[in-house]
Design a protein around this motif. Structure first.
Motif, short mmCIF file in Angstrom:
data_model
loop_
_atom_site.label_atom_id
_atom_site.label_comp_id
_atom_site.label_asym_id
_atom_site.label_seq_id
_atom_site.Cartn_x
_atom_site.Cartn_y
_atom_site.Cartn_z
N ASP A 115 -2.80 4.05 -2.11
CA ASP A 115 -4.54 4.57 -1.31
C ASP A 115 -4.36 5.92 -1.75
OD1 ASP A 115 -6.13 4.64 0.68
OD2 ASP A 115 -4.65 4.85 2.54
N ARG B 275 13.94 -3.68 11.58
CA ARG B 275 13.35 -2.73 11.16
C ARG B 275 13.63 -0.99 10.82
NH1 ARG B 275 7.49 -1.18 9.83
NH2 ARG B 275 7.42 1.26 10.99
N SER C 283 6.52 9.45 7.75
CA SER C 283 5.27 8.35 8.05
C SER C 283 4.51 8.94 8.71
CB SER C 283 5.60 8.31 9.61
OG SER C 283 4.91 7.75 10.35
N HIS C 284 3.09 8.38 7.78
CA HIS C 284 1.69 8.87 7.97
C HIS C 284 0.89 8.73 9.07
CE1 HIS C 284 3.42 8.95 3.34
NE2 HIS C 284 2.99 9.76 3.52
N TYR C 285 1.77 7.71 9.98
CA TYR C 285 0.45 7.95 10.84
C TYR C 285 1.59 8.20 12.12
CZ TYR C 285 -1.72 3.09 9.84
OH TYR C 285 -2.29 2.51 9.40
N ASN D 194 -8.38 7.72 -0.62
CA ASN D 194 -7.57 7.68 0.64
C ASN D 194 -8.71 6.63 1.87
OD1 ASN D 194 -6.24 8.74 3.80
ND2 ASN D 194 -5.38 7.31 2.35
N PRO E 216 0.79 -0.74 0.24
CA PRO E 216 0.60 0.04 -0.17
C PRO E 216 0.82 1.39 0.49
CG PRO E 216 -0.01 -1.08 2.32
CD PRO E 216 1.11 -1.96 1.90
N HIS F 144 -4.33 1.99 5.48
CA HIS F 144 -3.18 1.44 5.09
C HIS F 144 -4.06 0.22 5.21
CE1 HIS F 144 -0.36 -1.48 7.04
NE2 HIS F 144 0.32 -1.00 5.92
N ASP G 16 4.64 -2.70 3.98
CA ASP G 16 4.81 -0.91 3.63
C ASP G 16 6.56 -1.13 2.69
OD1 ASP G 16 3.81 -1.25 5.85
OD2 ASP G 16 5.08 0.04 7.36
N CYS G 17 5.65 0.65 1.73
CA CYS G 17 6.70 0.99 0.93
C CYS G 17 7.93 1.47 0.85
CB CYS G 17 5.84 1.32 -0.13
SG CYS G 17 5.30 2.92 0.70
N ASP G 18 8.30 1.69 2.39
CA ASP G 18 9.06 2.65 2.53
C ASP G 18 10.49 2.27 2.81
OD1 ASP G 18 9.23 1.44 4.97
OD2 ASP G 18 7.35 3.58 5.83
N LYS H 114 -3.61 9.21 14.27
CA LYS H 114 -3.87 7.88 13.39
C LYS H 114 -3.41 7.00 14.30
CE LYS H 114 -4.11 8.45 8.51
NZ LYS H 114 -3.87 8.46 7.15
N ARG I 25 13.09 4.92 7.85
CA ARG I 25 12.81 4.96 6.41
C ARG I 25 13.64 5.39 5.91
NH1 ARG I 25 7.54 6.93 3.99
NH2 ARG I 25 5.86 5.79 5.16
N TYR J 10 0.70 5.38 0.13
CA TYR J 10 0.20 6.59 0.48
C TYR J 10 0.85 8.10 0.59
CZ TYR J 10 -2.96 10.96 2.45
OH TYR J 10 -3.01 11.59 2.36
N GLU K 90 3.47 8.86 -1.56
CA GLU K 90 4.92 7.93 -1.61
C GLU K 90 5.55 7.94 -2.54
OE1 GLU K 90 6.11 7.22 0.93
OE2 GLU K 90 4.18 5.47 2.55
N GLN L 213 11.00 0.31 5.29
CA GLN L 213 11.87 0.14 6.70
C GLN L 213 12.00 -1.46 7.35
OE1 GLN L 213 8.02 2.89 8.52
NE2 GLN L 213 9.97 2.83 9.89
N1 UDP Z 1 -0.18 4.26 3.60
C1 UDP Z 1 -1.37 4.01 3.35
N2 UDP Z 1 -2.62 5.11 3.25
C2 UDP Z 1 -2.83 5.82 4.19
C3 UDP Z 1 -1.85 5.89 5.85
C4 UDP Z 1 -0.57 4.21 5.20
O1 UDP Z 1 -2.14 3.27 2.32
O2 UDP Z 1 -3.62 6.01 4.68
C5 UDP Z 1 0.84 3.27 3.91
C6 UDP Z 1 2.14 3.78 3.25
O3 UDP Z 1 2.74 4.74 2.31
C7 UDP Z 1 2.88 3.09 4.10
C8 UDP Z 1 2.54 2.10 5.05
O4 UDP Z 1 1.65 2.48 5.11
O5 UDP Z 1 3.38 2.24 2.59
C9 UDP Z 1 2.33 2.27 6.62
O6 UDP Z 1 2.98 3.97 6.59
P1 UDP Z 1 3.82 4.79 7.45
O7 UDP Z 1 5.29 4.11 6.99
O8 UDP Z 1 3.70 6.11 7.49
O9 UDP Z 1 3.55 4.61 8.90
P2 UDP Z 1 4.90 4.39 10.03
O10 UDP Z 1 5.54 3.10 9.47
O11 UDP Z 1 5.24 5.00 10.45
O12 UDP Z 1 3.94 3.56 11.27
#
Ligand code: UDP
Ligand code: MG
Length: 322
Positions: free
Chosen positions: A52, A207, A215-217, A80, A13, A83, A105-107, A221, A210, A15, A17, A109
């Protein structure tokens, strides 16, 4: 090998990115090719990006990647949806054409190389393989402590979750087919897959930070996801309220007896402090209880509407056929 190799779909997923995708896509592709070459997975395995409802150039980027590489495909949601829903959309899309899926996740991590261990575990007869983080040293102190406290709390609430497992996992098509019968709209995938059953195991990984982007969290959220985790998996909070109510009722009954005795023995003094105390305490507990019950009523409201959990607006492979 006599058995046919499984077709793998890596579901990712995304968002907003556009910054991190150019960095991580080569890594995902290299891992996929490696596993194809060493005979772990079928040659027609794919990477499926789920956009997303991004507001930046993520979707055009995915479309471009899909046009350039046969092993990349893309799916776009109409808006949107968060996640969990985006991931669900990708998994439900992949289950008919692929034997196994790995969500990540796409980042970058989560350690991409661990996919090999997951696929190996699948070959050893596991239908679900949970990716579990070895330690949380790359997290901030705050995220680490709250996350650990949360897992403990979830367990105390009777929810079956795999400790330190997020959404990095291998799931077979047979599990996904069973999972498609779970129609709820309040989804917390990491807590729901254990409910499906079948044989499962876990592999551990480190882990990292990024690789790019942010981060989108945010806390809001994160709290929403945490709360959803509890209320979608357990009704224990309501039971606790009931027990609390019973306990306080019993206490009040004793209080009444005591009040009567005091009255008849002539010891009753106008007790301002005790009544204020009791009112405040009860008021607080009542409001809290109403809030928790309201949360569940809200969930029931959302479930009864049975709205779709995601709406797909585009697929890169439909374009390809025109
Ligand atoms: N993501 C998504 N929709 C959202 C928020 C996040 O699809 O509304 C995806 C985001 O692109 C990533 C994954 O969920 O691939 C985890 O998000 P993020 O890395 O921002 O979160 P963290 O690793 O900081 O918890
Ligand atoms: Mg991340």
């Amino acid at each position: 090998m006599s058995k046919e190799l499984p077709r793998l779909s890596i579901v990712i997923p995304c968002y907003n990115e556009e910054e991190v995708l150019p960095v991580t896509v080569p890594l995902f592709r290299a891992q996929l090719q490696k596993m194809v070459q060493n005979g772990s997975i079928a040659a027609d395995s794919r990477i499926l990006f789920v956009n997303d409802g991004s507001k930046d150039g993520t979707w055009p980027l995915i479309e471009d990647l899909a046009a350039r590489y046969v092993d990349v495909e893309g799916l776009s949601l109409s808006r949107n949806r968060g996640h969990q829903n985006a991931l669900l959309a990708g998994l439900m899309e992949a289950r008919s054409a692929f034997d196994i899926t790995i969500s990540i996740d796409c980042d970058g991590q989560d350690d991409i190389a661990v996919m090999q261990d997951m696929v190996d575990a699948y070959h050893n007869g596991n239908d679900i393989v949970y990716g579990v983080r070895k330690d949380r040293s790359s997290d901030t102190w705050f995220k680490r402590t709250t996350a650990q406290g949360y897992y403990k709390f979830l367990h105390a609430m009777g929810a079956e979750v795999v400790y330190n497992h997020a959404d990095y996992r291998l799931v077979s098509a047979r599990v996904l087919n069973a999972f498609s019968d779970f129609h709820e709209v309040n989804i917390y995938l990491r807590g729901m897959f254990p409910l499906v059953g079948f044989s499962s195991t876990s592999v551990s990984y480190d882990r990292h930070e990024r690789l790019a982007g942010e981060s989108h969290y945010p806390l809001k959220k994160m709290l929403a996801l945490a709360f959803n985790g509890i209320t979608s998996l357990s009704i224990k909070p309501i039971r606790i309220i009931t027990s609390l109510g019973l306990f306080i009722s019993a206490l009040s009954f004793l209080l009444i007896v005591w009040v009567f005795i005091s009255y008849f023995t002539g010891n009753s003094v106008p007790g301002w402090s005790s009544s204020v105390l009791a009112t405040a305490l009860l008021g607080g507990i009542q409001l809290l209880s109403l809030g928790v019950i309201g949360e569940y009523v809200g969930k029931i409201y959302l479930e009864t509407k049975q709205r779709p959990r995601f709406i797909i607006s585009e697929r890169t492979w439909e374009d390809a056929n025109v």
